[in-house]
Design a protein around this motif. Structure first.
Motif, short mmCIF file in Angstrom:
data_model
loop_
_atom_site.label_atom_id
_atom_site.label_comp_id
_atom_site.label_asym_id
_atom_site.label_seq_id
_atom_site.Cartn_x
_atom_site.Cartn_y
_atom_site.Cartn_z
N LEU A 72 26.98 -43.05 -54.62
CA LEU A 72 27.52 -41.69 -54.58
C LEU A 72 29.03 -41.67 -54.77
O LEU A 72 29.59 -40.67 -55.23
CB LEU A 72 27.16 -41.03 -53.24
N THR A 73 29.69 -42.77 -54.41
CA THR A 73 31.16 -42.77 -54.41
C THR A 73 31.79 -43.72 -55.42
O THR A 73 32.92 -43.49 -55.85
CB THR A 73 31.68 -43.12 -53.01
N LYS A 74 31.09 -44.78 -55.81
CA LYS A 74 31.67 -45.77 -56.71
C LYS A 74 31.23 -45.52 -58.15
O LYS A 74 30.17 -44.94 -58.39
CB LYS A 74 31.27 -47.19 -56.30
N ILE A 90 30.65 -50.93 -59.23
CA ILE A 90 29.45 -51.59 -58.72
C ILE A 90 29.25 -52.93 -59.45
O ILE A 90 28.90 -53.94 -58.83
CB ILE A 90 28.22 -50.70 -58.90
N ALA A 91 29.52 -52.94 -60.76
CA ALA A 91 29.40 -54.18 -61.53
C ALA A 91 30.38 -55.23 -61.01
O ALA A 91 30.05 -56.43 -60.96
CB ALA A 91 29.65 -53.90 -63.01
N GLU A 92 31.57 -54.81 -60.61
CA GLU A 92 32.56 -55.75 -60.09
C GLU A 92 32.02 -56.51 -58.88
O GLU A 92 32.28 -57.70 -58.71
CB GLU A 92 33.83 -55.00 -59.70
N GLY A 93 31.25 -55.81 -58.04
CA GLY A 93 30.68 -56.45 -56.87
C GLY A 93 29.69 -57.55 -57.21
O GLY A 93 29.55 -58.53 -56.48
N HIS A 94 29.00 -57.40 -58.34
CA HIS A 94 28.01 -58.39 -58.75
C HIS A 94 28.64 -59.56 -59.50
O HIS A 94 28.07 -60.66 -59.53
CB HIS A 94 26.96 -57.75 -59.65
N LEU A 95 29.80 -59.33 -60.10
CA LEU A 95 30.41 -60.35 -60.96
C LEU A 95 31.70 -60.91 -60.37
O LEU A 95 32.56 -61.40 -61.09
CB LEU A 95 30.69 -59.74 -62.34
N VAL A 96 31.80 -60.87 -59.04
CA VAL A 96 33.03 -61.33 -58.39
C VAL A 96 33.29 -62.80 -58.69
O VAL A 96 34.47 -63.22 -58.77
CB VAL A 96 32.96 -61.09 -56.86
N ASN A 97 32.25 -63.61 -58.88
CA ASN A 97 32.43 -65.03 -59.19
C ASN A 97 32.39 -65.32 -60.69
O ASN A 97 32.37 -66.48 -61.10
CB ASN A 97 31.37 -65.87 -58.49
N ARG A 128 34.13 -55.24 -69.46
CA ARG A 128 35.08 -54.12 -69.55
C ARG A 128 35.46 -53.84 -71.00
O ARG A 128 35.55 -52.68 -71.43
CB ARG A 128 36.34 -54.43 -68.75
N LEU A 129 35.64 -54.91 -71.77
CA LEU A 129 36.10 -54.76 -73.16
C LEU A 129 34.98 -54.27 -74.08
O LEU A 129 35.23 -53.47 -74.99
CB LEU A 129 36.66 -56.09 -73.67
N THR A 130 33.76 -54.76 -73.87
CA THR A 130 32.67 -54.46 -74.80
C THR A 130 31.81 -53.27 -74.38
O THR A 130 31.20 -52.63 -75.23
CB THR A 130 31.76 -55.69 -74.98
N ALA A 131 31.73 -53.00 -73.07
CA ALA A 131 30.82 -51.95 -72.60
C ALA A 131 31.49 -50.96 -71.66
O ALA A 131 30.80 -50.14 -71.04
CB ALA A 131 29.61 -52.58 -71.91
N GLY A 132 32.82 -51.01 -71.58
CA GLY A 132 33.54 -50.13 -70.66
C GLY A 132 33.28 -48.66 -70.93
O GLY A 132 33.10 -47.87 -69.99
N LYS A 133 33.22 -48.29 -72.21
CA LYS A 133 33.00 -46.88 -72.56
C LYS A 133 31.61 -46.43 -72.14
O LYS A 133 31.44 -45.34 -71.59
CB LYS A 133 33.18 -46.69 -74.07
N GLU A 134 30.60 -47.28 -72.38
CA GLU A 134 29.23 -46.94 -71.98
C GLU A 134 29.11 -46.81 -70.46
O GLU A 134 28.46 -45.90 -69.94
CB GLU A 134 28.25 -48.00 -72.48
N PHE A 135 29.76 -47.69 -69.74
CA PHE A 135 29.71 -47.65 -68.28
C PHE A 135 30.37 -46.38 -67.75
O PHE A 135 29.91 -45.81 -66.75
CB PHE A 135 30.40 -48.88 -67.68
N PRO A 178 23.71 -41.18 -59.64
CA PRO A 178 23.30 -42.38 -58.90
C PRO A 178 22.24 -43.20 -59.63
O PRO A 178 22.33 -44.43 -59.66
CB PRO A 178 22.76 -41.80 -57.58
N LYS A 179 21.25 -42.57 -60.24
CA LYS A 179 20.21 -43.31 -60.95
C LYS A 179 20.79 -44.10 -62.12
O LYS A 179 20.37 -45.23 -62.40
CB LYS A 179 19.12 -42.36 -61.46
N GLN A 180 21.73 -43.51 -62.83
CA GLN A 180 22.32 -44.19 -63.97
C GLN A 180 23.10 -45.43 -63.56
O GLN A 180 23.30 -46.34 -64.37
CB GLN A 180 23.25 -43.23 -64.73
N LYS A 181 23.55 -45.46 -62.31
CA LYS A 181 24.35 -46.59 -61.82
C LYS A 181 23.50 -47.75 -61.32
O LYS A 181 24.04 -48.80 -60.95
CB LYS A 181 25.28 -46.11 -60.71
N VAL A 182 22.18 -47.59 -61.31
CA VAL A 182 21.29 -48.68 -60.88
C VAL A 182 21.04 -49.58 -62.08
O VAL A 182 20.10 -49.37 -62.85
CB VAL A 182 19.97 -48.13 -60.31
#
Length: 299
Positions: free
Chosen positions: A192-194, A199-206, A215-222, A228-232
């Motif tokens: 609801l807030t991010k 959200i992707a940053e949280g999964h790719l921290v490592n 960010r460079l190739t899919a930033g616009k699509e993101f 909320p559903k689109q962010k899953v």
């Protein structure tokens, strides 16, 4: 292969249309109306079972596209000995990075016998967890028909991991099969807030370099993913969201066991990150400027 799946569909799906037309018919009458001389109840709750399967994240040396995990559906019809995993699979990026960046890699939906499909995960020692999805019998059969159609028509597509990601497609397909029944969501705060990228940053921290590439190739699509559903977009996110969701007042998921048992893969963040690279680049530029000023003063 096409003929095989057409036969499977004819076995599975006739009950859906008949039940809508003649809900008061007995099992024997319903089967006889469709030319089946048996007493198999094809609308029984366990005639078809549907499972959400989540494979643990893995190291990029094993499966680059699996660094955030993988999601696929397992569909079974025990009566007829059918047990398939339906999954979007793509060509490997490793060794073909330029083809990936230029849009030349392919992907598609495939139906593979479960024991055969999970063999790679056994080799990789990568756990696969199975969760039964609580769906009405007719919705389970509609989903099987839907997945067969995707498998037959989407086996040679240009790779698009946002539009045809393993996670968001499962969410869409299950919701479509359930209609008009709806999933009742209890959205965690982050959806609801991010933003989708946060959200992707949280999964790719490592995986900071992968995150930079995303960010460079899919930033616009993101940036266009608002609801909320689109962010899953990641497998563990779908598990998180559906674990608190309900269908007809009942929990949507039930854990049934692991198809592959293994310890979680531990991935450490690399010391050479884009931030460090940028910092060193600035130092080099600053050093060059200072050296030029010193030389100019001496001359």
């Amino acid at each position: 292969m096409l003929k095989k799946f057409q036969i499977i569909l004819s076995i599975l799906l006739f009950a859906v249309s008949v039940s809508a037309q003649e809900p008061a018919m007995s099992v024997t009458e319903r089967n006889a109306a469709q030319g089946f001389n048996d007493t198999i109840d094809r609308l029984a709750p366990d005639f078809v079972t549907v499972s959400l399967c989540i494979a643990d994240p893995t190291d990029q040396s094993q499966d680059y596209l699996g660094i955030t995990g993988h999601a696929f559906l397992r569909l079974q019809c025990p009566t007829f000995g059918l047990d398939y995993c339906f999954s979007y699979e793509s060509e490997k990026i490793k060794g073909q990075l330029w083809d990936y960046l230029t849009g030349k890699l392919k992907m598609g939906m495939f139906a593979i016998p479960t024991n055969e499909y999970v063999e790679d995960y056994r080799v990789w020692k990568r756990a696969v967890h199975e969760y039964r999805i609580n769906m009405p019998a007719d919705a389970e059969q509609r989903l099987w028909e839907q997945m067969d159609n995707h498998m037959l028509t989407e086996n040679d597509m240009q790779m698009n991991l946002v539009k045809f990601g393993c996670t968001n497609t499962i969410l869409r397909y299950v919701e479509k099969a359930l209609s008009p029944t709806q999933i009742k969501y209890n959205w965690p705060e982050k959806y609801l807030t991010k933003s989708a990228m946060e959200i992707a940053e949280g999964h790719l921290v490592n995986y900071p370099w992968t995150l930079l590439g995303m960010r460079l190739t899919a930033g616009k699509e993101f940036s266009q993913l608002i609801t909320p559903k689109q962010k899953v977009l990641f497998p563990t996110d779908l598990l998180e969201v559906w674990s608190t969701a309900t269908i007809n007042g009942e929990p949507m998921l039930r854990y049934v066991g692991d198809l592959v048992e293994a310890e979680p893969v531990v991935v450490e963040k690399p010391w050479f990150t884009p931030q460090l690279c940028g910092f060193l680049f600035l130092i080099i530029i600053a050093g060059g400027i200072i050296w030029a000023i010193i030389r100019k003063r001496k001359s």
